[in-house]
Design an enzyme around this catalytic site. Sequence first.
Site, PDB file in Angstrom:
ATOM      1  N   ASP A  63       0.887  -1.168   0.000  1.00 30.71           N
ATOM      2  CA  ASP A  63       0.000   0.000   0.000  1.00 30.71           C
ATOM      3  C   ASP A  63       0.923   1.214   0.000  1.00 30.71           C
ATOM      4  O   ASP A  63       1.638   1.447   0.982  1.00 30.71           O
ATOM      5  CB  ASP A  63      -0.886  -0.033   1.254  1.00 30.71           C
ATOM      6  CG  ASP A  63      -1.789   1.200   1.352  1.00 30.71           C
ATOM      7  OD1 ASP A  63      -1.524   2.208   0.661  1.00 30.71           O
ATOM      8  OD2 ASP A  63      -2.757   1.141   2.132  1.00 30.71           O
ATOM      9  N   SER A 140       0.001  11.447 -16.800  1.00 32.07           N
ATOM     10  CA  SER A 140      -1.264  11.701 -17.487  1.00 32.07           C
ATOM     11  C   SER A 140      -1.211  13.011 -18.251  1.00 32.07           C
ATOM     12  O   SER A 140      -0.459  13.926 -17.886  1.00 32.07           O
ATOM     13  CB  SER A 140      -2.359  11.771 -16.420  1.00 32.07           C
ATOM     14  OG  SER A 140      -3.572  12.203 -16.971  1.00 32.07           O
ATOM     15  N   TYR A 153      -7.389  16.042  -9.028  1.00 32.71           N
ATOM     16  CA  TYR A 153      -6.590  14.995  -9.680  1.00 32.71           C
ATOM     17  C   TYR A 153      -5.425  15.630 -10.445  1.00 32.71           C
ATOM     18  O   TYR A 153      -4.275  15.199 -10.302  1.00 32.71           O
ATOM     19  CB  TYR A 153      -7.472  14.181 -10.638  1.00 32.71           C
ATOM     20  CG  TYR A 153      -6.722  13.162 -11.470  1.00 32.71           C
ATOM     21  CD1 TYR A 153      -6.182  12.009 -10.891  1.00 32.71           C
ATOM     22  CD2 TYR A 153      -6.546  13.340 -12.849  1.00 32.71           C
ATOM     23  CE1 TYR A 153      -5.494  11.073 -11.656  1.00 32.71           C
ATOM     24  CE2 TYR A 153      -5.869  12.412 -13.619  1.00 32.71           C
ATOM     25  CZ  TYR A 153      -5.341  11.276 -13.025  1.00 32.71           C
ATOM     26  OH  TYR A 153      -4.657  10.353 -13.791  1.00 32.71           O
ATOM     27  N   LYS A 157      -1.352  15.228 -10.028  1.00 31.70           N
ATOM     28  CA  LYS A 157      -0.483  14.741 -11.107  1.00 31.70           C
ATOM     29  C   LYS A 157       0.539  15.810 -11.519  1.00 31.70           C
ATOM     30  O   LYS A 157       1.668  15.485 -11.870  1.00 31.70           O
ATOM     31  CB  LYS A 157      -1.324  14.281 -12.305  1.00 31.70           C
ATOM     32  CG  LYS A 157      -2.127  12.993 -12.034  1.00 31.70           C
ATOM     33  CD  LYS A 157      -1.196  11.776 -11.927  1.00 31.70           C
ATOM     34  CE  LYS A 157      -1.941  10.455 -11.902  1.00 31.70           C
ATOM     35  NZ  LYS A 157      -1.044   9.285 -11.754  1.00 31.70           N
TER      36      LYS A 157
HETATM   37  P1  NAD Z   1      -6.780   1.316 -12.328  1.00 32.82           P
HETATM   38  O1  NAD Z   1      -7.759   1.965 -11.446  1.00 32.82           O
HETATM   39  O2  NAD Z   1      -7.134   0.029 -12.973  1.00 32.82           O
HETATM   40  O3  NAD Z   1      -5.365   1.121 -11.623  1.00 32.82           O
HETATM   41  C1  NAD Z   1      -4.918   1.857 -10.517  1.00 32.82           C
HETATM   42  C2  NAD Z   1      -4.373   0.881  -9.504  1.00 32.82           C
HETATM   43  O4  NAD Z   1      -3.812   1.591  -8.389  1.00 32.82           O
HETATM   44  C3  NAD Z   1      -5.456  -0.042  -8.967  1.00 32.82           C
HETATM   45  O5  NAD Z   1      -5.052  -1.378  -9.118  1.00 32.82           O
HETATM   46  C4  NAD Z   1      -5.563   0.345  -7.497  1.00 32.82           C
HETATM   47  O6  NAD Z   1      -5.890  -0.730  -6.675  1.00 32.82           O
HETATM   48  C5  NAD Z   1      -4.153   0.853  -7.242  1.00 32.82           C
HETATM   49  N1  NAD Z   1      -4.071   1.635  -6.007  1.00 32.82           N
HETATM   50  C6  NAD Z   1      -4.910   2.612  -5.560  1.00 32.82           C
HETATM   51  N2  NAD Z   1      -4.527   3.030  -4.342  1.00 32.82           N
HETATM   52  C7  NAD Z   1      -3.430   2.304  -4.005  1.00 32.82           C
HETATM   53  C8  NAD Z   1      -2.577   2.267  -2.866  1.00 32.82           C
HETATM   54  N3  NAD Z   1      -2.798   3.052  -1.797  1.00 32.82           N
HETATM   55  N4  NAD Z   1      -1.519   1.406  -2.869  1.00 32.82           N
HETATM   56  C9  NAD Z   1      -1.297   0.612  -3.930  1.00 32.82           C
HETATM   57  N5  NAD Z   1      -2.075   0.579  -5.020  1.00 32.82           N
HETATM   58  C10 NAD Z   1      -3.125   1.424  -5.059  1.00 32.82           C
HETATM   59  O7  NAD Z   1      -6.471   2.399 -13.481  1.00 32.82           O
HETATM   60  P2  NAD Z   1      -5.204   2.518 -14.490  1.00 32.82           P
HETATM   61  O8  NAD Z   1      -5.736   3.209 -15.668  1.00 32.82           O
HETATM   62  O9  NAD Z   1      -4.519   1.235 -14.662  1.00 32.82           O
HETATM   63  O10 NAD Z   1      -4.292   3.551 -13.684  1.00 32.82           O
HETATM   64  C11 NAD Z   1      -2.925   3.366 -13.483  1.00 32.82           C
HETATM   65  C12 NAD Z   1      -2.230   4.724 -13.464  1.00 32.82           C
HETATM   66  O11 NAD Z   1      -2.383   5.337 -14.743  1.00 32.82           O
HETATM   67  C13 NAD Z   1      -2.805   5.716 -12.440  1.00 32.82           C
HETATM   68  O12 NAD Z   1      -1.736   6.369 -11.788  1.00 32.82           O
HETATM   69  C14 NAD Z   1      -3.585   6.698 -13.297  1.00 32.82           C
HETATM   70  O13 NAD Z   1      -3.636   7.976 -12.711  1.00 32.82           O
HETATM   71  C15 NAD Z   1      -2.774   6.679 -14.579  1.00 32.82           C
HETATM   72  N6  NAD Z   1      -3.570   7.124 -15.744  1.00 32.82           N
HETATM   73  C16 NAD Z   1      -4.676   6.443 -16.164  1.00 32.82           C
HETATM   74  C17 NAD Z   1      -5.412   6.918 -17.238  1.00 32.82           C
HETATM   75  C18 NAD Z   1      -6.645   6.223 -17.737  1.00 32.82           C
HETATM   76  O14 NAD Z   1      -7.424   6.833 -18.492  1.00 32.82           O
HETATM   77  N7  NAD Z   1      -6.885   4.979 -17.414  1.00 32.82           N
HETATM   78  C19 NAD Z   1      -5.024   8.097 -17.891  1.00 32.82           C
HETATM   79  C20 NAD Z   1      -3.894   8.763 -17.452  1.00 32.82           C
HETATM   80  C21 NAD Z   1      -3.164   8.270 -16.375  1.00 32.82           C
END
Ligand code: NAD
Length: 294
Positions: A63, A140, A153, A157
Amino acid sequence: ACTVVLITGCSSGIGLGLAVRLASDASRRFKVYATMRNLAKKERLLECVRGCHASTLEILQLDVTDPLSLAAAAQQVQEQRVDVLVCNAGVGLMGPLETCSFQAMKTIFDVNVFGTIGTIQAFLPGMKRRKAGKIIISSSVGALQGIPFNAVYCASKFAVEGLCESLAVILQQFNVHVTLIECGPVNTSFLANLQRTDAEGSALQGLDPQTRALYSQYLQHCQSLFRDVAQDTEEVLQVFLEAICAPCPPLRSFTTQFFMPLTRLKLTSPDGSEYVRAMHKFVFSAGEAQGDQA
Ligand code: NAD
């Protein structure tokens, strides 16, 4: 020797996909520490890697908001050697600023900002000592430009961009490379997982009607943006792989060119007025504005 990669947030989305991709590499080039906050969610990952060599993947509890959990995970890594650290864990928060509770905002900063800093702090000393390492961040488009109704958010970021850009200046002397992977919308569970301030029906009640109308327009825009331009996880993973394999990956790497015209306005019009106008048009004049005409 194989490349040791530790990834945070591997129970879903980009983290899960990257862990699977690296652990099932045909030439077994990687040893992957796939970490997640809640080990009860490891089944999906295990399912995806079934059949691949057991020694390429280890799942650890981590975590990112818990210093004890971070320290324990670092202890479990063999010789505490991590060649590539992927700071991927992150959460979104969407809604008019007036409806964001202090607690919700704190959670976003705890995970996205302090979680990322803590993770880097845990593994940076080893990288500096070995004079080798890569730190890769799931960043992002919202880390480079403001997005309406995603103010908190984006703030979190943006903070990580400042962190990494500052670190990069020093770390090049240690042969440690920092790379921010700038993702646009990606088809993951991110939208489903993000916190929405209007999750409880009453949240928007005290809000002025104009903001409420804008927010509902934004939600429609967001829906069509994800429908029309969201990338598949596999496409985005390719960019992560390039950064992992490049000898000297750049500070920023973009998964899509779609937002580039908007992003560029920041440089071509430093006072910000052009960007604010273009983003408003992009989001609120449906059907008229496209990213590439912004
Ligand atoms: P997702 O929600 O599937 O993945 C995020 C993961 O982070 C989840 O598995 C969640 O359990 C984990 N998480 C949350 N809090 C946590 C903690 N305290 N300790 C450990 N793990 C924790 O979404 P994703 O799209 O795979 O996101 C991954 C990264 O990509 C994120 O940082 C997100 O901001 C970034 N991102 C995503 C997008 C999008 O559109 N999907 C766009 C830009 C950036």
